[in-house]
Design an enzyme around this catalytic site. Structure first.
Site, PDB file in Angstrom:
ATOM      1  N   LYS A 129       0.832  -1.212   0.000  1.00  0.00           N
ATOM      2  CA  LYS A 129       0.000   0.000   0.000  1.00  0.00           C
ATOM      3  C   LYS A 129       0.859   1.253   0.000  1.00  0.00           C
ATOM      4  O   LYS A 129       0.566   2.221  -0.700  1.00  0.00           O
ATOM      5  CB  LYS A 129      -0.955   0.006   1.197  1.00  0.00           C
ATOM      6  CG  LYS A 129      -1.896  -1.206   1.171  1.00  0.00           C
ATOM      7  CD  LYS A 129      -3.333  -0.894   1.401  1.00  0.00           C
ATOM      8  CE  LYS A 129      -4.195  -1.940   0.708  1.00  0.00           C
ATOM      9  NZ  LYS A 129      -5.249  -2.513   1.484  1.00  0.00           N
ATOM     10  N   LYS A 177      -4.843 -10.367  -7.016  1.00  0.00           N
ATOM     11  CA  LYS A 177      -5.975 -10.598  -6.119  1.00  0.00           C
ATOM     12  C   LYS A 177      -7.169  -9.713  -6.485  1.00  0.00           C
ATOM     13  O   LYS A 177      -6.985  -8.549  -6.830  1.00  0.00           O
ATOM     14  CB  LYS A 177      -5.511 -10.269  -4.691  1.00  0.00           C
ATOM     15  CG  LYS A 177      -6.438 -10.741  -3.612  1.00  0.00           C
ATOM     16  CD  LYS A 177      -5.976 -10.276  -2.239  1.00  0.00           C
ATOM     17  CE  LYS A 177      -6.496  -8.885  -1.927  1.00  0.00           C
ATOM     18  NZ  LYS A 177      -6.526  -8.552  -0.500  1.00  0.00           N
ATOM     19  N   LYS A 202     -11.008  -4.822  -3.325  1.00  0.00           N
ATOM     20  CA  LYS A 202     -11.854  -3.643  -3.412  1.00  0.00           C
ATOM     21  C   LYS A 202     -11.032  -2.368  -3.444  1.00  0.00           C
ATOM     22  O   LYS A 202     -11.517  -1.332  -3.869  1.00  0.00           O
ATOM     23  CB  LYS A 202     -12.915  -3.622  -2.313  1.00  0.00           C
ATOM     24  CG  LYS A 202     -12.445  -3.700  -0.874  1.00  0.00           C
ATOM     25  CD  LYS A 202     -13.680  -3.684   0.024  1.00  0.00           C
ATOM     26  CE  LYS A 202     -13.560  -4.473   1.296  1.00  0.00           C
ATOM     27  NZ  LYS A 202     -12.668  -3.900   2.311  1.00  0.00           N
TER      28      LYS A 202
HETATM   29  P1  AMP Z   1     -10.509  -6.423   3.026  1.00  0.00           P
HETATM   30  O1  AMP Z   1     -11.111  -6.272   1.677  1.00  0.00           O
HETATM   31  O2  AMP Z   1      -9.022  -6.298   2.971  1.00  0.00           O
HETATM   32  O3  AMP Z   1     -11.165  -5.613   4.095  1.00  0.00           O
HETATM   33  O4  AMP Z   1     -10.733  -7.954   3.420  1.00  0.00           O
HETATM   34  C1  AMP Z   1     -11.817  -8.469   4.153  1.00  0.00           C
HETATM   35  C2  AMP Z   1     -11.707  -9.968   4.240  1.00  0.00           C
HETATM   36  O5  AMP Z   1     -11.882 -10.548   2.929  1.00  0.00           O
HETATM   37  C3  AMP Z   1     -10.343 -10.488   4.731  1.00  0.00           C
HETATM   38  O6  AMP Z   1     -10.551 -11.652   5.523  1.00  0.00           O
HETATM   39  C4  AMP Z   1      -9.629 -10.823   3.468  1.00  0.00           C
HETATM   40  O7  AMP Z   1      -8.626 -11.792   3.655  1.00  0.00           O
HETATM   41  C5  AMP Z   1     -10.764 -11.353   2.587  1.00  0.00           C
HETATM   42  N1  AMP Z   1     -10.466 -11.153   1.160  1.00  0.00           N
HETATM   43  C6  AMP Z   1     -10.259  -9.963   0.536  1.00  0.00           C
HETATM   44  N2  AMP Z   1     -10.019 -10.143  -0.779  1.00  0.00           N
HETATM   45  C7  AMP Z   1     -10.062 -11.486  -0.995  1.00  0.00           C
HETATM   46  C8  AMP Z   1      -9.890 -12.313  -2.148  1.00  0.00           C
HETATM   47  N3  AMP Z   1      -9.635 -11.808  -3.353  1.00  0.00           N
HETATM   48  N4  AMP Z   1     -10.003 -13.663  -1.999  1.00  0.00           N
HETATM   49  C9  AMP Z   1     -10.284 -14.202  -0.795  1.00  0.00           C
HETATM   50  N5  AMP Z   1     -10.458 -13.472   0.334  1.00  0.00           N
HETATM   51  C10 AMP Z   1     -10.347 -12.140   0.250  1.00  0.00           C
END
Ligand code: AMP
Ligand code: TRP
Length: 330
Positions: free
Chosen positions: A111, A195, A198
């Site tokens: 980041k 990956k 968002k």
């Molecule tokens: P975040 O979007 O970083 O707030 O992630 C929220 C949750 O979703 C966390 O447990 C991440 O590890 C999971 N996560 C985010 N992106 C992915 C992805 N592409 N595949 C699987 N898990 C994800």
């Protein structure tokens, strides 16, 4: 009883990756343990975000939690910022994680590399301290997360060892990350070696996308020239990602999914994946809309904050006492 805790940052539109890697799994823990699921709104501030977006995303996330089948009678759903013990424990624990180890965190490196060096907030650097506070306040044993967050749970474990060594065994409870094998890392549909995220929304399926958009995105997902549906993430990342999506939503392995489609062309296979995603997300979105319209999430968050506060304030007291902060009963 086993304590399970997880959270998601309300930073953007939730993706199918969030759903498969995190959201969809949370409800499964409700029957076997005591579940705490929160909206990591303080963490959302670690990168610039518009206040209106933050509010809207937080409401959405509360509704998504409920739509995913989390039952407020069986678990505690709350906003991180409504339990002040998170910030208070953070102020203590920041002294037990070190600059060197924090600067080696992959998320921080990724980041911050995209930012102007003069505008990297201290909160982004100290992100794992707050995350450790989230986990440790509830004496959580299990932390279900996607693969990208396991490093932050590992550093929390290092902190627990360090802290307990100094202040006594079981002062903090040792947590462990739990990553599902299938769907731990859903990739972008347009760049299947990256990956689905968002914060970098290319080739994402968003949970609020309509049926037509979802179908279009899946039908135009990047594949390869091999022409055979096989699970081979190295050489066929696009097809393997679609197999992962299909498998996770069907509760089977990607190898089993590959077997099912081994004689299909890419077009037919993609249609089946699109059908599967739509079949799962359509009722989910309906429930989400009902919750938003009825505003039923408000009472849930209020009640959740009270339940979470009661537990968190006890842990905070225990830690304050251990490190020598003078209390009125000392
Ligand atoms: P975040 O979007 O970083 O707030 O992630 C929220 C949750 O979703 C966390 O447990 C991440 O590890 C999971 N996560 C985010 N992106 C992915 C992805 N592409 N595949 C699987 N898990 C994800
Ligand atoms: N860092 C997590 C993410 O980006 C969100 C989060 C914050 C979290 N605190 C947590 C997850 C505590 C599990 C436990 O996805």
């Amino acid at each position: 009883m086993t304590r399970i805790l997880s959270g998601i940052k309300p930073t953007g539109k939730l993706t199918l990756g969030n759903y498969i890697g995190a959201l969809r799994r949370f409800k499964d823990f409700q029957e076997s343990g005591e579940v705490f699921i929160f909206i990591a709104d303080l963490h959302a501030l670690t990168l610039p975000i518009d206040p209106n977006d933050l509010r809207e995303n937080s409401r959405d996330l509360a509704a998504f939690y409920l739509a995913s089948g989390l039952d407020p009678k069986k678990c505690t759903i709350f906003l991180q910022s409504s339990v002040s013990a998170h910030a208070e424990l953070n102020a203590i624990l920041q002294n037990y994680l070190f600059m060197g180890e924090l600067s080696r965190m992959t998320q921080f490196k990724d980041k911050s590399a995209k930012m102007n060096g003069n505008e990297i907030g201290l909160g982004l650097f100290a992100y794992p301290v707050l995350m450790a506070s989230d986990i440790l306040l509830y004496d959580a044993n299990i932390v279900p997360v996607g693969e990208d967050q396991t490093q932050h749970v590992e550093i929390t474990r290092d902190l627990v060892k360090r802290f307990n060594h100094r202040y006594g065994d079981n002062m903090l409870i040792m947590p462990r990350a739990q990553v599902n094998k299938v769907g731990a890392r859903i990739m972008s549909l347009t760049e299947p070696t990256k990956k689905m995220s968002k914060s970098d929304p290319k080739g994402d399926i968003f949970l609020k996308d309509d049926e037509k958009t979802i179908r279009k995105k899946i039908m135009s997902a990047v594949t390869d020239m091999v022409g055979k549906v096989q699970y081979d993430p190295e050489n066929q990342p696009g097809i393997s990602n679609l197999l992962n999506i299909y498998a996770a939503l069907s509760d089977i392995t990607p190898e089993e999914a590959a077997e099912k489609f081994k004689d299909s062309g890419y077009g037919d296979f993609k249609r089946a994946v699109a059908d599967k995603v739509i079949e799962e997300l359509t009722p989910f979105k309906q429930r989400y809309q009902e919750i938003i319209d009825s505003k039923s999430y408000i009472a849930v968050l209020e009640e959740g904050a009270a339940k979470a506060n009661a537990i968190a304030s006890k842990t905070l007291k225990r830690v304050q006492k251990a490190v020598g902060l003078l209390g009125f009963d000392d």
